[in-house]
Design an enzyme around this catalytic site. Structure first.
Site, PDB file in Angstrom:
ATOM      1  N   ALA A 171      41.919  83.119  14.768  1.00 21.61           N
ATOM      2  CA  ALA A 171      42.321  83.978  15.893  1.00 21.61           C
ATOM      3  C   ALA A 171      42.174  83.309  17.253  1.00 21.61           C
ATOM      4  O   ALA A 171      42.286  83.976  18.283  1.00 21.61           O
ATOM      5  CB  ALA A 171      41.503  85.269  15.872  1.00 21.61           C
TER       6      ALA A 171
ATOM      7  N   TYR B  49      53.678  72.574   2.437  1.00 23.12           N
ATOM      8  CA  TYR B  49      53.462  73.814   3.184  1.00 23.12           C
ATOM      9  C   TYR B  49      54.133  74.986   2.465  1.00 23.12           C
ATOM     10  O   TYR B  49      53.516  76.035   2.254  1.00 23.12           O
ATOM     11  CB  TYR B  49      54.018  73.672   4.595  1.00 23.12           C
ATOM     12  CG  TYR B  49      53.834  74.915   5.438  1.00 23.12           C
ATOM     13  CD1 TYR B  49      52.586  75.247   5.956  1.00 23.12           C
ATOM     14  CD2 TYR B  49      54.901  75.766   5.707  1.00 23.12           C
ATOM     15  CE1 TYR B  49      52.402  76.389   6.715  1.00 23.12           C
ATOM     16  CE2 TYR B  49      54.733  76.908   6.473  1.00 23.12           C
ATOM     17  CZ  TYR B  49      53.482  77.220   6.973  1.00 23.12           C
ATOM     18  OH  TYR B  49      53.303  78.357   7.703  1.00 23.12           O
TER      19      TYR B  49
END
Length: 267
Positions: free
Chosen positions: A10, A142
């Site tokens: 975050a 990914y």
């Protein structure tokens, strides 16, 4: 009584947007960063957590439980990017991507689940990627790490549903964040047979991020999900063409879809 939210990763980008938006909506939000002492200007509490270190996950979760008595919502957002031809990408970097994007997310889930089962309520939102629905050239690791998380979410969701816990995926497309600076790029080797195509695709990826959507759209979608009584399994947030690509992959013959991708990436 405000719901207690834990948002991993975050300190920037999508994770910061989600944590900030939810705190402004009245939720008690704990965001995480590997080095929270180096961060400033947050509207929510930032605590230390590294998804590669299980002891930091346990410490962070325990500290929230001690303060609040519960964790109502987990937004599993921490992740890293990795680019490069499969042949030339170091296997250790591949493992690091899976340890972060896949096993790290699972370890956070495993740590919060006992508390959510005890309180007979919980929402877990895993941030995956539209790239996880298809194998993209020079982003195969990914794509596969995020695709693996999509499938684990489906399985775990069925296992824990009877305990009052909902687990969902939210797959973003390209967003305007600083992911480029935190992505592992396999070097452009001078003698590489992939050099020209890889360089062109790196430029294309970076351009997509630079012109990507505002992360607030992800925050608003997360807010909608946690206020939905019976949330869906999969959510996609991105451009029309990005979301439509998933539909095309489902309905077109494999070789047709492959040709579309190769044309798009000029291969």
């Amino acid at each position: 009584m405000s719901k207690i939210v834990l948002v991993t990763g975050a300190s920037s980008g999508i994770g910061k947007a989600i944590a900030t938006f939810l705190s402004e909506k009245g939720y008690k939000v704990y965001g995480t960063s590997r080095n929270p002492k180096n961060e400033q200007d947050f509207s929510f509490e930032l605590i230390a957590l590294d998804v590669l270190k299980i002891e930091t996950i346990k410490t962070a979760v325990s500290s929230i439980i001690q303060k609040e008595g519960r964790i109502d919502i987990l937004v599993n957002n921490a992740g890293i990017g990795v680019t490069g031809p499969i042949e030339e990408t170091p296997t250790d970097e591949m493992r690091n991507a899976f340890n972060t994007n896949f096993f790290g997310a699972i370890d956070v889930i495993k740590t919060v689940l006992p508390f959510m089962r005890k309180q007979k309520f919980g929402v877990i939102i895993n941030t995956t990627s539209i790239a996880g629905y298809m194998g993209l050239p020079f982003r195969g690791i990914y794509s596969s790490s995020k695709g693996a998380l999509e499938l684990v979410t489906e399985a775990t969701r069925m296992e824990v549903k009877r305990f009052g816990i909902n687990i969902v995926n939210i797959a973003p497309g390209d967003f305007a964040t600083d992911i480029i600076s935190r992505r592992y790029h396999t070097p452009l080797f001078k003698d590489s047979v992939y050099k020209e195509n890889y360089k062109a695709n790196l430029d294309l990826m970076d351009a997509h991020v630079d012109t990507g959507k505002d992360p607030i759209e992800m925050a608003k979608k997360v807010y909608k999900i946690i206020n939905t009584k019976n949330p869906k399994i999969h959510y996609k947030v991105g451009g029309t063409l990005e979301k439509f690509s998933i539909v095309l992959k489902r309905i077109l013959p494999d070789t047709w879809f492959e040709k579309l991708l190769m044309n798009h990436y000029k291969l």
